[in-house]
Scaffold this motif. Structure first.
Motif, PDB file in Angstrom:
ATOM      1  N   ILE A  14      48.993  87.151  51.968  1.00 24.90           N
ATOM      2  CA  ILE A  14      48.498  88.401  52.544  1.00 24.90           C
ATOM      3  C   ILE A  14      46.971  88.394  52.592  1.00 24.90           C
ATOM      4  O   ILE A  14      46.361  88.822  53.589  1.00 24.90           O
ATOM      5  CB  ILE A  14      49.020  89.597  51.723  1.00 24.90           C
ATOM      6  N   LEU A  15      46.329  87.895  51.528  1.00 30.77           N
ATOM      7  CA  LEU A  15      44.866  87.850  51.494  1.00 30.77           C
ATOM      8  C   LEU A  15      44.305  86.885  52.526  1.00 30.77           C
ATOM      9  O   LEU A  15      43.294  87.172  53.183  1.00 30.77           O
ATOM     10  CB  LEU A  15      44.382  87.463  50.090  1.00 30.77           C
ATOM     11  N   VAL A  16      44.953  85.703  52.682  1.00 37.82           N
ATOM     12  CA  VAL A  16      44.479  84.723  53.661  1.00 37.82           C
ATOM     13  C   VAL A  16      44.579  85.287  55.076  1.00 37.82           C
ATOM     14  O   VAL A  16      43.642  85.171  55.879  1.00 37.82           O
ATOM     15  CB  VAL A  16      45.273  83.408  53.540  1.00 37.82           C
ATOM     16  N   LEU A  17      45.717  85.925  55.385  1.00 40.72           N
ATOM     17  CA  LEU A  17      45.856  86.540  56.703  1.00 40.72           C
ATOM     18  C   LEU A  17      44.860  87.687  56.879  1.00 40.72           C
ATOM     19  O   LEU A  17      44.303  87.881  57.964  1.00 40.72           O
ATOM     20  CB  LEU A  17      47.287  87.052  56.895  1.00 40.72           C
ATOM     21  N   GLY A  18      44.626  88.431  55.798  1.00 43.22           N
ATOM     22  CA  GLY A  18      43.642  89.505  55.876  1.00 43.22           C
ATOM     23  C   GLY A  18      42.247  88.983  56.151  1.00 43.22           C
ATOM     24  O   GLY A  18      41.494  89.573  56.945  1.00 43.22           O
ATOM     25  N   TYR A  19      41.890  87.857  55.501  1.00 40.11           N
ATOM     26  CA  TYR A  19      40.579  87.279  55.786  1.00 40.11           C
ATOM     27  C   TYR A  19      40.493  86.797  57.236  1.00 40.11           C
ATOM     28  O   TYR A  19      39.446  86.940  57.883  1.00 40.11           O
ATOM     29  CB  TYR A  19      40.293  86.104  54.850  1.00 40.11           C
ATOM     30  N   MET A  29      34.782  90.124  62.932  1.00 40.72           N
ATOM     31  CA  MET A  29      33.345  89.883  62.853  1.00 40.72           C
ATOM     32  C   MET A  29      32.858  89.082  64.057  1.00 40.72           C
ATOM     33  O   MET A  29      31.804  89.373  64.633  1.00 40.72           O
ATOM     34  CB  MET A  29      32.999  89.159  61.551  1.00 40.72           C
ATOM     35  N   GLU A  30      33.616  88.062  64.446  1.00 38.31           N
ATOM     36  CA  GLU A  30      33.246  87.288  65.627  1.00 38.31           C
ATOM     37  C   GLU A  30      33.297  88.158  66.878  1.00 38.31           C
ATOM     38  O   GLU A  30      32.429  88.058  67.766  1.00 38.31           O
ATOM     39  CB  GLU A  30      34.187  86.085  65.779  1.00 38.31           C
ATOM     40  N   TYR A  31      34.311  88.994  66.953  1.00 33.17           N
ATOM     41  CA  TYR A  31      34.455  89.901  68.098  1.00 33.17           C
ATOM     42  C   TYR A  31      33.280  90.870  68.169  1.00 33.17           C
ATOM     43  O   TYR A  31      32.739  91.148  69.253  1.00 33.17           O
ATOM     44  CB  TYR A  31      35.773  90.660  67.958  1.00 33.17           C
ATOM     45  N   ARG A  35      34.885  87.464  73.930  1.00 38.04           N
ATOM     46  CA  ARG A  35      35.382  88.501  73.023  1.00 38.04           C
ATOM     47  C   ARG A  35      36.903  88.601  73.109  1.00 38.04           C
ATOM     48  O   ARG A  35      37.583  88.875  72.117  1.00 38.04           O
ATOM     49  CB  ARG A  35      34.749  89.855  73.369  1.00 38.04           C
ATOM     50  N   GLN A  36      37.436  88.364  74.302  1.00 37.20           N
ATOM     51  CA  GLN A  36      38.883  88.494  74.488  1.00 37.20           C
ATOM     52  C   GLN A  36      39.646  87.472  73.648  1.00 37.20           C
ATOM     53  O   GLN A  36      40.754  87.755  73.168  1.00 37.20           O
ATOM     54  CB  GLN A  36      39.233  88.329  75.973  1.00 37.20           C
ATOM     55  N   THR A  37      39.068  86.281  73.463  1.00 38.11           N
ATOM     56  CA  THR A  37      39.724  85.256  72.648  1.00 38.11           C
ATOM     57  C   THR A  37      39.890  85.727  71.213  1.00 38.11           C
ATOM     58  O   THR A  37      40.977  85.652  70.627  1.00 38.11           O
ATOM     59  CB  THR A  37      38.908  83.956  72.680  1.00 38.11           C
ATOM     60  N   TRP A  38      38.800  86.227  70.610  1.00 35.68           N
ATOM     61  CA  TRP A  38      38.865  86.684  69.222  1.00 35.68           C
ATOM     62  C   TRP A  38      39.711  87.941  69.095  1.00 35.68           C
ATOM     63  O   TRP A  38      40.371  88.143  68.051  1.00 35.68           O
ATOM     64  CB  TRP A  38      37.456  86.928  68.699  1.00 35.68           C
ATOM     65  N   LEU A  39      39.725  88.776  70.121  1.00 33.53           N
ATOM     66  CA  LEU A  39      40.599  89.955  70.097  1.00 33.53           C
ATOM     67  C   LEU A  39      42.059  89.532  70.083  1.00 33.53           C
ATOM     68  O   LEU A  39      42.876  90.109  69.344  1.00 33.53           O
ATOM     69  CB  LEU A  39      40.304  90.844  71.308  1.00 33.53           C
ATOM     70  N   ALA A  40      42.389  88.510  70.871  1.00 36.25           N
ATOM     71  CA  ALA A  40      43.771  88.012  70.890  1.00 36.25           C
ATOM     72  C   ALA A  40      44.149  87.429  69.533  1.00 36.25           C
ATOM     73  O   ALA A  40      45.248  87.692  69.010  1.00 36.25           O
ATOM     74  CB  ALA A  40      43.922  86.965  71.995  1.00 36.25           C
TER      75      ALA A  40
END
Length: 720
Positions: A278-283, A290-292, A321-326
């Motif tokens: 859960i923590l890894v997915l959360g990170y 942050m990238e977005y 931005r769309q890549t990181w949003l996806a």
């Protein structure tokens, strides 16, 4: 259960699936008494292997892989091959590139123009007429290296040279691509040029635009870009291969440590694993956000993926931005699904942990089982190597086929010819500009007609043998873990070397059964390959009904393959336990699972889910470490990481390799859990826990899995 047992003779016990048998106090489990099964399938497998070896021998004697490595000139000779006159001529040169429809035709050796091997590609525009006129300047000597090797008479007139096809009419600046000289295409301010020119003389007195030249190789730029990407990827591997190996070693060490800790701290490790996933997915979600956010307002970051289209440089997508949003949306969905599953399955997870603890104890007594997947992996690699080499030799075991090529109308155009007798034949008299040129490798003998059959047989045998090797690994592990379960006094009643004993039993008694199960699976897989081939061929067709039918068939056979894999896996466990033939084992396993379908859903599959989380944790951890390392974000060692063209190349390699390594370790656990689960279900049907018919399950497993059953039995007794 006790109510049912009271109506029977206390000396009678239910064997597997209701078969009555006498209770034996010295009984050590059902895995020892057995005989050979499915002998016909065993014989069939041996005959098929002998035939496969024969096909391989024929392919190796007839094939020549040089046909794939080296380009071939118009006479069927290889360019750049050592020990031949073309040893120092590695590149293929085309007399008239405009006759070639596309680079795909070039790569298939079917361009209808004379082709020769040269030491280097031409680097200038030059016509034979100009070279002949300026012979004193050295142009003619330069031009001669692009003529036929036997052309020596430089005093021969231009008309006769071009008529006889001794030399090309023109030379154009070219660059080697896949060992073939293709036009050196470039673009400046939107203007396409070849060798810094937009026009050229074709050698016949006409001035033509370079677009006519590019038409002969119109897809050269696409191929060139793909080749450049491939070369950059290869360069990345050459400078980062040792770091990739270190990453895979780290994945192996982490997997081994995780398995060892799971052996002694199963309950704690499972909960730690759940929290860490859960923590890894959360990170991952936080990093994507942050990238977005950082890309907000940057030029070009708001371009959509559809507008950008396909780009060979994948780094371009990371600036959108769309890549990181996806990425963020996908990780959020996965995170929510896992959390919801954990909430609804929280009680079942406790039971699954008990099953994992029991599996840990079993693996602790059969520690060599953790290394056994390496043996299976090695055998599968041998199958892949034999299949690949045989396929290459079969595909190159054809003979050189020559055909008539000409520019004017000719009745013999496209027909086969013999280059040795072509000049004295009637074809040259009727078609003065006809040439007998190498077309492709083929043949019309009986052997060549059945080459496609040999290739299909090669694919079929690959699937059969690969599935057989996997089945052998599964039944070996199942036999070893079954010997642990059916040992009444664990581990004293276990054999000295349970894994090797199980492996010997599988080969000695059940080769035929394993061949039977893997044969069924191989047939389905071959059908799927054929359907994929038909789907590829029908992509350009407009028949929507055929496409719909094909999609339905592909879906059905995909489901069938998954079901057969599931059934085979449990059938192999029953074979390892009882030594029955494949059909009997598959039937018994299926009905046993159906009688315990609730337990299958809430125990076995929950355990598989927890083990999947373990693999996800290892892959995610190693993947994040590789990402920070190869992107130079670890300040302490940022100068150590090699410079890369595409940093995703080693990262993806490490991630995929880590998953395969983790899967290899956890597959042992999964097989152990499945085996213990089936043995547990068999134990419930065979015994009732009384002194006359005691359970073989461990006290810890009995306390968790039979808690509800014992309580219901006590309540029934009190009512009586």
């Amino acid at each position: 259960m006790e109510g049912e047992a009271s109506s029977k003779d206390p000396d009678d016990v239910d064997g597997p699936h209701g078969t009555p048998q006498k209770y034996d106090p010295t009984f050590k489990g059902p895995i020892y008494d057995r005989g050979c099964t499915d002998i016909i399938c065993c014989i069939l497998l041996l005959v098929a292997i002998v035939g496969y070896v024969a096909v391989g021998v024929v392919a190796w004697t007839q094939g020549d892989p040089r046909k794939v490595i080296y380009p071939t000139d118009s006479r069927g000779q290889f360019c750049g091959q050592k020990g031949t006159p073309n040893e120092n001529k590695p590149f293929l040169f085309y007399f008239n590139i405009m006759k070639c429809a596309s680079p795909l035709v070039l790569l298939e050796f079917q361009c209808p123009t004379t082709q020769i091997c040269v030491s280097k590609c031409p680097d200038r525009y030059l016509t034979y007429l100009n070279a002949y006129t300026n012979g004193a300047s050295g142009d003619l000597k330069y031009y001669q290296q692009f003529c036929l090797p036997e052309f020596k008479d430089l005093r021969k007139s231009v008309t006769e040279v071009l008529k006889d096809g001794d030399c090309p009419a023109m030379l154009t600046p070219s660059k080697p691509l896949a060992r073939r000289c293709l036009p050196a295409v470039s673009a400046r301010k939107g203007v396409v040029m070849v060798g810094n020119e937009t026009t050229f003389k074709d050698g016949y007195g006409k001035t033509r635009n370079v677009t006519d030249l590019i038409e002969g190789a119109k897809k050269a730029n696409v191929v060139l870009e793909a080749r450049q990407v491939a070369m950059k990827i290869f360069e990345d591997y050459t400078v980062s291969w040792y770091w990739i190996i270190i990453g895979l070693v780290i994945a192996m060490v982490v997997s081994l440590i995780f398995i060892v800790l799971l052996r002694f701290l199963a309950g704690i490790m499972v909960w730690v694993m759940i929290v860490l996933v859960i923590l890894v997915l959360g990170y991952g979600i936080f990093h994507c956000y942050m990238e977005y956010a950082q890309l907000k307002g940057q030029a070009g970051s708001d371009v959509t993926l559809s507008e950008l289209g396909f780009q060979t440089d994948l780094r371009v997508y990371l600036h959108l931005r769309q890549t990181w949003l996806a990425f963020m949306i996908i990780l959020c969905i996965v995170e929510v699904i896992i959390i919801l599953l954990l909430i609804f399955l929280r009680k079942r997870i406790l039971i699954a942990i008990a099953l994992i603890k029991e599996a840990s104890r079993a693996i602790g007594h059969v520690m060599t089982s953790l290394l056994f997947p390496l043996c299976t992996f090695f055998l599968v690699c041998l199958c892949i190597a034999y299949w690949a080499s045989t396929a290459v030799f079969l595909s190159t075991s054809n003979e050189a086929v020559y055909k008539v090529f000409n520019e004017s109308e000719c009745a013999y155009a496209g027909k086969t010819c013999n280059p040795e007798t072509f000049n004295t034949s009637n074809i040259t008299k009727q078609c003065t500009d006809a040439r007998c040129l190498f077309a492709f490798y083929g043949g019309e003998t009986a052997y060549h007609k059945y080459l496609i059959i040999f290739q299909i047989y090669n694919v079929f045998m690959f699937f059969w043998l690969a599935n057989f090797v996997i089945a052998l690994g599964q039944v070996t592990l199942a036999g070893a873990f079954a010997s642990y379960y059916w040992a009444f006094n664990k581990p004293d009643d276990m054999p000295a070397f349970p894994l090797f004993s199980s492996f010997g039993r599988a080969l000695r008694y059940h080769t035929g059964s394993l061949a039977f199960g893997s044969l069924i699976l191989a047939i389905v897989q071959v059908i799927r390959v054929i359907l994929e081939y038909l789907d590829h061929r029908l992509k350009a067709a407009d028949n929507k009904f055929a496409k719909f039918l094909l999609v339905c068939l592909k879906c059905c056979f995909w489901c069938l393959e998954k079901f057969i894999k599931f059934l085979n896996r449990n059938a192999y466990i029953m074979i390892a336990i009882y030594g029955t033939n494949f059909c009997t084992s598959a039937r018994n396993a299926f009905f046993l699972l159906m009688r315990n379908i609730i337990r299958v859903a809430v125990l076995d599959k929950v355990t598989d889910f927890l083990l999947f989380l373990g693999k996800l944790l290892i892959v995610g951890s190693v993947g994040i470490l590789a990402f920070f390392f190869f992107t130079h974000k670890i300040k302490v060692i940022q100068d150590t990481a090699p410079p890369l063209n595409y940093y995703w190349v080693p990262i993806l390699t490490v991630i995929v390799g880590s998953y395969l390594i983790a899967h290899g370790f956890f597959s042992v656990y999964a097989m152990c859990v499945d085996t213990l689960f089936l043995c547990f279900c068999e134990d419930l049907e065979r015994n009732d826990g009384s002194p006359e018919r005691p359970y073989y399950m461990s006290p810890e497993l009995r306390e968790i899995l039979l808690k509800g059953s014992l309580e219901s039995s006590k309540s029934a007794e009190s009512q009586e």
